[in-house]
Write a protein that holds these residues in place. Structure first.
Motif, PDB file in Angstrom:
ATOM      1  N   HIS A  76       0.893  -1.227  -0.024  1.00 51.92           N
ATOM      2  CA  HIS A  76      -0.139   0.059  -0.054  1.00 51.92           C
ATOM      3  C   HIS A  76       0.803   1.062   0.032  1.00 51.92           C
ATOM      4  O   HIS A  76       1.910   1.236   0.772  1.00 51.92           O
ATOM      5  CB  HIS A  76      -0.980  -0.057   1.133  1.00 51.92           C
ATOM      6  CG  HIS A  76      -1.817  -1.095   1.312  1.00 51.92           C
ATOM      7  ND1 HIS A  76      -2.895  -1.209   0.666  1.00 51.92           N
ATOM      8  CD2 HIS A  76      -1.755  -2.253   1.939  1.00 51.92           C
ATOM      9  CE1 HIS A  76      -3.541  -2.381   1.067  1.00 51.92           C
ATOM     10  NE2 HIS A  76      -2.876  -3.013   1.664  1.00 51.92           N
ATOM     11  N   PHE A  77       0.451   2.229  -0.764  1.00 50.42           N
ATOM     12  CA  PHE A  77       1.213   3.507  -0.513  1.00 50.42           C
ATOM     13  C   PHE A  77       0.304   4.588  -0.184  1.00 50.42           C
ATOM     14  O   PHE A  77      -0.798   4.759   0.192  1.00 50.42           O
ATOM     15  CB  PHE A  77       1.567   3.879  -2.211  1.00 50.42           C
ATOM     16  CG  PHE A  77       2.236   2.620  -2.799  1.00 50.42           C
ATOM     17  CD1 PHE A  77       3.643   2.418  -2.571  1.00 50.42           C
ATOM     18  CD2 PHE A  77       1.807   2.029  -4.046  1.00 50.42           C
ATOM     19  CE1 PHE A  77       4.311   1.243  -3.270  1.00 50.42           C
ATOM     20  CE2 PHE A  77       2.402   1.075  -4.592  1.00 50.42           C
ATOM     21  CZ  PHE A  77       3.658   0.711  -4.160  1.00 50.42           C
ATOM     22  N   ASP A  78       1.194   5.733   0.104  1.00 52.96           N
ATOM     23  CA  ASP A  78       0.698   6.981   0.834  1.00 52.96           C
ATOM     24  C   ASP A  78       0.018   7.937  -0.213  1.00 52.96           C
ATOM     25  O   ASP A  78       0.743   8.634  -0.811  1.00 52.96           O
ATOM     26  CB  ASP A  78       1.718   7.464   1.736  1.00 52.96           C
ATOM     27  CG  ASP A  78       1.336   8.601   2.629  1.00 52.96           C
ATOM     28  OD1 ASP A  78       0.180   9.296   2.418  1.00 52.96           O
ATOM     29  OD2 ASP A  78       1.868   8.889   3.544  1.00 52.96           O
ATOM     30  N   LEU A  79      -1.183   8.034  -0.240  1.00 51.38           N
ATOM     31  CA  LEU A  79      -1.929   9.003  -1.212  1.00 51.38           C
ATOM     32  C   LEU A  79      -1.901  10.087  -0.885  1.00 51.38           C
ATOM     33  O   LEU A  79      -1.497  10.939  -1.877  1.00 51.38           O
ATOM     34  CB  LEU A  79      -3.430   8.356  -1.100  1.00 51.38           C
ATOM     35  CG  LEU A  79      -4.305   9.159  -2.124  1.00 51.38           C
ATOM     36  CD1 LEU A  79      -3.836   8.719  -3.507  1.00 51.38           C
ATOM     37  CD2 LEU A  79      -5.899   8.895  -1.902  1.00 51.38           C
ATOM     38  N   VAL A  80      -1.830  10.577   0.375  1.00 52.60           N
ATOM     39  CA  VAL A  80      -1.526  12.112   0.726  1.00 52.60           C
ATOM     40  C   VAL A  80      -0.141  12.605   0.469  1.00 52.60           C
ATOM     41  O   VAL A  80      -0.077  13.600   0.005  1.00 52.60           O
ATOM     42  CB  VAL A  80      -1.901  12.244   2.246  1.00 52.60           C
ATOM     43  CG1 VAL A  80      -1.639  13.760   2.658  1.00 52.60           C
ATOM     44  CG2 VAL A  80      -3.347  11.985   2.489  1.00 52.60           C
ATOM     45  N   ALA A  81       0.821  11.731   0.432  1.00 47.31           N
ATOM     46  CA  ALA A  81       2.199  11.987   0.195  1.00 47.31           C
ATOM     47  C   ALA A  81       2.406  12.101  -1.444  1.00 47.31           C
ATOM     48  O   ALA A  81       3.643  12.276  -1.994  1.00 47.31           O
ATOM     49  CB  ALA A  81       3.087  11.101   0.871  1.00 47.31           C
TER      50      ALA A  81
END
Length: 320
Positions: A42-47
């Motif tokens: 999973h990756f950091d959407l906000v970043a």
């Protein structure tokens, strides 16, 4: 759609329309010849960790472009993320980037010595173009591309040291030396043109030809490379691939797997142009942007441009 994620606004209506068009199709889990699909990272959407394109490494990792983060990163087999470089933000914030209105890192490819080549689209003449990152070095632009275009797909001919680039706004395939220099328009065939949003998109080299997808037209195209290096006549290999983005060959002839961004699906496209859906949102896809294949393992990266929920990596296995 979160107010923290304004970069999605320009593309949401188009890709959502594609999703709605296929809403009547029941979601189904992974289908043959793929099996054992799972979300591996999973990756950091906000970043801004919205994976746009991928180049596999010899060490079982993957080098990816995070479009909204303006970053190049390495994703380990365990899903750990290591940022390799962050591109400079344009002075105007990227608001003049054609169609999308935000600066983004796009296509990426890897040379045998580990050098990464990738694309950056900003809508500004000082930054838009082909960039290079040598191991342990700093990112450097080696070729300028038109600020009014949107460079997207990228592939390297290792034998000739030639880079091929799709432009989704200008409907062009560019060619430039991996040493840098001035790009030349290799093909401006009408089949590459956009039809309302974005045209020529994903790009791969295979069998003495450049293969390109057209997102708006839902097509896969094959353009032969003639002996003198010029572009031959375009042949449409497949149609009906709504929202097609990037793709990868499976290793079984001209069979390929294509990411369908809007409907959050992956299609298996056979050499005769017929296709079936083999991965769906039920398998975790969130607006998939790119596919890579290593042996029998399939990697699908999703950017969640429209779902705005979970940019991720789905891994599946390719069977008989």
């Amino acid at each position: 759609m979160s107010k923290k994620l304004p970069w999605y606004a320009a593309s949401a209506s188009v890709l959502t329309a594609a999703s709605v068009a296929l809403a009547a199709t029941p979601a189904s889990a992974v289908s043959a010849p793929l099996h054992d699909a799972r979300i591996a990272a999973h990756f950091d959407l906000v970043a801004g960790q919205t994976p746009e394109n991928v180049a596999l490494t010899p060490g079982d990792a993957a080098d990816v472009t995070f479009a909204a983060g303006r970053q190049i990163a390495e994703v380990s087999p365990s899903g750990a993320v290591r940022v390799l470089a962050t591109l400079p933000e344009p002075a105007d914030g990227g608001v003049h980037t054609p169609v999308l209105g935000f600066p983004l890192t796009v296509g990426i490819t890897r040379a045998g010595d580990g050098t990464l080549y990738f694309l950056y689209a900003t809508g500004t003449a000082d930054l838009t173009g082909v960039w290079r990152l040598r191991p342990g070095g700093r990112p450097q632009r080696i070729a300028a591309l038109p600020a009014g275009g949107l460079p997207n797909g990228l592939a390297l001919d290792q034998d000739t040291g030639t880079l091929y680039v799709t432009d989704s706004v200008l409907g062009t395939v560019w060619r430039v030396s991996s040493a840098g220099g001035t790009p030349a328009a290799w093909s401006t065939a009408p089949e590459l043109a956009a039809a309302g949003f974005l045209g020529a998109n994903g790009l791969k080299l295979r069998g003495g030809a450049v293969w390109v997808t057209n997102l708006d037209r839902g097509t896969v195209l094959r353009i032969p490379i003639r002996r003198d290096g010029s572009a031959g006549a375009v042949r449409t290999v497949a149609t009906g691939l709504t929202g097609v983005d990037d793709f990868a060959f499976t290793g079984r002839g001209d069979e390929l797997l294509a990411a369908l961004n809007g409907p959050s699906e992956v299609a298996l496209v056979r050499p005769d142009g017929s296709h079936t859906i083999v991965l769906t949102p039920a398998d975790g896809l969130q607006n998939p942007t790119s596919v890579a294949v290593r042996g029998s393992t399939v990697y699908v990266f999703s950017a969640a441009y429209v779902t705005a929920r979970d940019p991720n990596l789905v891994v599946a296995h390719l069977g008989c």
